[in-house]
Write an enzyme that holds these catalytic residues in place. Structure first.
Site, PDB file in Angstrom:
ATOM      1  N   ASP A   7       0.963  -1.087   0.078  1.00  0.00           N
ATOM      2  CA  ASP A   7       0.010   0.169  -0.044  1.00  0.00           C
ATOM      3  C   ASP A   7       0.869   1.329   0.003  1.00  0.00           C
ATOM      4  O   ASP A   7       0.532   2.475   0.624  1.00  0.00           O
ATOM      5  CB  ASP A   7      -0.948   0.013   1.317  1.00  0.00           C
ATOM      6  CG  ASP A   7      -1.651  -1.102   1.146  1.00  0.00           C
ATOM      7  OD1 ASP A   7      -2.478  -1.711   0.216  1.00  0.00           O
ATOM      8  OD2 ASP A   7      -2.216  -1.638   2.143  1.00  0.00           O
ATOM      9  N   LYS A  61       1.866   2.125  -5.068  1.00  0.00           N
ATOM     10  CA  LYS A  61       2.060   1.499  -6.289  1.00  0.00           C
ATOM     11  C   LYS A  61       1.322   1.830  -7.489  1.00  0.00           C
ATOM     12  O   LYS A  61       1.629   2.265  -8.594  1.00  0.00           O
ATOM     13  CB  LYS A  61       2.393   0.036  -6.157  1.00  0.00           C
ATOM     14  CG  LYS A  61       3.527  -0.210  -4.909  1.00  0.00           C
ATOM     15  CD  LYS A  61       3.602  -1.676  -4.862  1.00  0.00           C
ATOM     16  CE  LYS A  61       2.222  -2.472  -4.450  1.00  0.00           C
ATOM     17  NZ  LYS A  61       1.896  -2.129  -3.061  1.00  0.00           N
ATOM     18  N   ALA A 120      -4.090  -8.125  -3.658  1.00  0.00           N
ATOM     19  CA  ALA A 120      -3.632  -6.469  -3.923  1.00  0.00           C
ATOM     20  C   ALA A 120      -4.719  -5.574  -4.115  1.00  0.00           C
ATOM     21  O   ALA A 120      -5.914  -6.172  -4.713  1.00  0.00           O
ATOM     22  CB  ALA A 120      -2.627  -6.549  -5.483  1.00  0.00           C
ATOM     23  N   GLY A 121      -4.464  -4.399  -3.882  1.00  0.00           N
ATOM     24  CA  GLY A 121      -5.545  -3.280  -4.080  1.00  0.00           C
ATOM     25  C   GLY A 121      -4.726  -1.926  -4.601  1.00  0.00           C
ATOM     26  O   GLY A 121      -4.024  -1.627  -3.669  1.00  0.00           O
ATOM     27  N   HIS A 122      -4.918  -1.744  -5.792  1.00  0.00           N
ATOM     28  CA  HIS A 122      -3.851  -0.862  -6.153  1.00  0.00           C
ATOM     29  C   HIS A 122      -4.857   0.561  -6.717  1.00  0.00           C
ATOM     30  O   HIS A 122      -5.555   0.093  -7.517  1.00  0.00           O
ATOM     31  CB  HIS A 122      -3.066  -1.145  -7.397  1.00  0.00           C
ATOM     32  CG  HIS A 122      -2.004  -2.102  -6.978  1.00  0.00           C
ATOM     33  ND1 HIS A 122      -1.122  -2.730  -7.795  1.00  0.00           N
ATOM     34  CD2 HIS A 122      -1.914  -2.784  -5.796  1.00  0.00           C
ATOM     35  CE1 HIS A 122      -0.160  -3.724  -7.126  1.00  0.00           C
ATOM     36  NE2 HIS A 122      -0.623  -3.538  -5.770  1.00  0.00           N
ATOM     37  N   ARG A 164       2.769 -28.946  -6.918  1.00  0.00           N
ATOM     38  CA  ARG A 164       2.582 -29.434  -8.154  1.00  0.00           C
ATOM     39  C   ARG A 164       1.231 -30.147  -8.584  1.00  0.00           C
ATOM     40  O   ARG A 164       1.107 -30.934  -9.451  1.00  0.00           O
ATOM     41  CB  ARG A 164       3.849 -30.550  -8.712  1.00  0.00           C
ATOM     42  CG  ARG A 164       5.179 -29.888  -8.725  1.00  0.00           C
ATOM     43  CD  ARG A 164       6.056 -30.725  -8.637  1.00  0.00           C
ATOM     44  NE  ARG A 164       6.196 -31.371  -7.172  1.00  0.00           N
ATOM     45  CZ  ARG A 164       6.987 -32.365  -6.764  1.00  0.00           C
ATOM     46  NH1 ARG A 164       8.115 -32.661  -7.680  1.00  0.00           N
ATOM     47  NH2 ARG A 164       6.762 -32.944  -5.622  1.00  0.00           N
ATOM     48  N   GLN A 220       2.083  -6.151  -3.153  1.00  0.00           N
ATOM     49  CA  GLN A 220       2.534  -6.120  -1.791  1.00  0.00           C
ATOM     50  C   GLN A 220       3.816  -5.375  -1.584  1.00  0.00           C
ATOM     51  O   GLN A 220       4.218  -4.357  -2.474  1.00  0.00           O
ATOM     52  CB  GLN A 220       2.721  -7.749  -1.298  1.00  0.00           C
ATOM     53  CG  GLN A 220       1.284  -8.160  -1.152  1.00  0.00           C
ATOM     54  CD  GLN A 220       0.796  -8.942  -2.808  1.00  0.00           C
ATOM     55  OE1 GLN A 220       1.270  -9.546  -3.227  1.00  0.00           O
ATOM     56  NE2 GLN A 220      -0.565  -8.602  -2.888  1.00  0.00           N
ATOM     57  N   GLY A 230     -10.763  -3.128   3.410  1.00  0.00           N
ATOM     58  CA  GLY A 230     -11.493  -2.089   4.120  1.00  0.00           C
ATOM     59  C   GLY A 230     -10.947  -1.987   5.545  1.00  0.00           C
ATOM     60  O   GLY A 230     -11.512  -1.051   6.025  1.00  0.00           O
TER      61      GLY A 230
END
Ligand code: GDP
Ligand code: IMO
Ligand code: MG
Length: 425
Positions: free
Chosen positions: A13, A16, A39-41, A144, A223, A301
């Protein structure tokens, strides 16, 4: 622009998404290489705020190609919803958004196992995951038994999935959680497969062809370094290599094709989820940073924990990623702070640490050694040139660069494109 890897230098956070959107102006292709929809961009364009989880943050620059590389774990249902959201905002992705046929698929049982494991962990041992199934999906990849997008589109998909569902339900039963329904998953994923099929490509070839043609590539890390599975505050980390090294294994581009590394770093520190955080402020100043910086997780959130700038973490991130330039963000959030503090080292059990200790329990007991600087108590969000920054703000930024031994490439003083000082980037 040279081929550039952009990574988060703290606990995620760092901003990015914003920096990627700005830098995308000068590149041909933006590639995500690890993580998933944990991720939250955030990208702010005019009055519109967009939060992206899987789609690269370059998508709003209309002529750029965006790629979800082989190192990303992708929930195809979530991806199609996200694409729909982007298209609803008038952004066409056809012919310029691709997903690797080697990327692993995240299934509902991954999410169920993620949640069940978290529920089993005692207080103090919980990771505080985003519950997006990221850890179990990477676990299957390394074991695998994972299914990839190439498998999702294959006629034997249901047969392969069946084995995995049986095993997953065994694990869920062991964790005391409800089982998942195989038929429902097959139906849902067949539908998603049909919709995602036009985007699936051999991205290893696609990206390498672009590199050979002299196109410029921006690798979008998700991240941050302290969440890296090898270098982060293990086990309070995510399950991928978030650092610059991950860009090669997560895309199939060779190391010598990468020209430089940009580290995105906040002018203070935040962390969402559990785990050690030496400079955390559990006081009024921490609350102020959270309030002024709107520090709430873009994915879950949850309120983010806030603290002072940690130069021990920053130096370590610069080292393991080979950071050439900082893209420093959120300086404006410190506008109301009278005295700013920088952690220059840690102390634990009478020992001084100049770098991040491996042992999480040691890191958790470390107390920071601070250096104080006067705050500027002036608004910086409208500044467009370094020379126009208040002297104390400039001194603070210069000191952070000096202590970490990294040049300033870009300074961000607000969430939108305009609030960006491009110093050397
Ligand atoms: P990412 O995960 O690294 O892309 O960062 P997030 O998007 O999760 O969180 C960064 C937040 O800070 C977002 O809400 C951005 O809009 C916002 N942001 C980015 N740069 C700045 C900045 O320089 N100043 C301020 N005030 N907000 C910023
Ligand atoms: P971006 O890309 C901040 C954190 C979670 C949790 C730990 C493991 O927006 O910077 P996971 O779901 O990955 O197994 O959770 O990692 N985490 C993040 N924290 N930003 C992120 O992504 C994160 N992705 C995961 O909160 O502590
Ligand atoms: Mg984020």
């Amino acid at each position: 622009m040279p081929n550039t890897v952009l990574i988060g230098a703290q606990w995620g956070d760092e901003g990015k998404g914003k920096v990627i959107d700005v830098l995308t102006e000068d590149v041909d292709m933006v590639v995500r290489y690890q993580g998933g929809n944990n991720a939250g961009h955030t990208v702010k364009i005019g009055d519109d705020t967009h939060v992206l989880h899987l789609v690269p943050s370059g998508i709003f620059r209309k002529d750029k190609v965006c790629v979800i590389g082989n190192g990303v774990v992708v929930d195809p249902v979530a991806l199609m919803e996200e694409i729909q959201g982007v298209q609803d905002k008038g952004v066409d992705v056809a012919g310029r958004l691709f997903v690797s046929d080697r990327a692993h698929v995240v299934f509902p049982y991954h999410r169920a196992i993620d949640a069940a494991r978290e529920a089993m962990r005692s207080e103090g041992r919980k990771i505080g995951t985003t519950k997006r199934g990221i850890g179990p999906a990477y676990g299957d990849k390394v074991s695998r038994i994972g299914l990839r997008f190439a498998d999702l589109l294959d006629e034997r998909f249901a047969e392969r999935l069946s084995l995995n569902v049986r095993e997953a339900n065994g694990i869920l039963a062991g964790l005391g959680a409800d089982s998942v329904n195989e038929r429902e998953i097959v139906e849902q994923y067949r539908d998603a497969a049909a919709r995602v099929a036009p985007l699936v490509a051999d991205t290893v070839v696609l990206i390498n062809r672009a590199v050979s043609e002299g196109k410029s590539i921006l690798f979008e890390g998700a991240q941050g370094t302290m969440l890296d599975v090898d270098f982060g505050s293990y086990p309070f980390v995510t399950s991928s290599n978030t650092g610059a090294g991950g860009a090669c294994s997560g895309t199939g581009v060779a190391p010598h094709r990468i020209d430089r590394v940009v580290g995105v770093i906040k002018a203070y520190t935040t962390r969402v989820g559990e785990g050690p955080f030496p400079t955390e402020l559990r006081d009024e100043i921490g609350a102020l940073l959270g309030r002024e910086g709107h520090e709430f997780g873009a994915t879950t959130g949850r309120p983010r924990r806030c603290g002072w700038f940690d130069a021990v973490v920053a130096r370590y991130a610069a080292m393991v990623n080979g950071v050439d330039f900082w893209a420093m963000t959120k300086l404006d959030v410190l506008d109301h702070v009278e005295t700013v503090r920088i952690a220059v080292a840690y102390e634990c059990d009478g020992k001084r640490y100049e770098t991040v200790p491996a042992h999480g329990d040691v890191l958790a007991r470390c107390t920071p050694v601070y250096e104080d600087m006067p705050g500027w108590l002036e608004t910086t969000s409208s500044v467009t040139r370094m020379d126009d920054l208040p002297a104390a703000a400039r001194a603070y930024v210069n000191r952070l660069c000096e202590i970490t031994g990294v040049k300033l490439g870009l300074l961000s003083v607000g969430p939108s494109r305009d609030s960006t000082l491009r110093v050397e980037l």
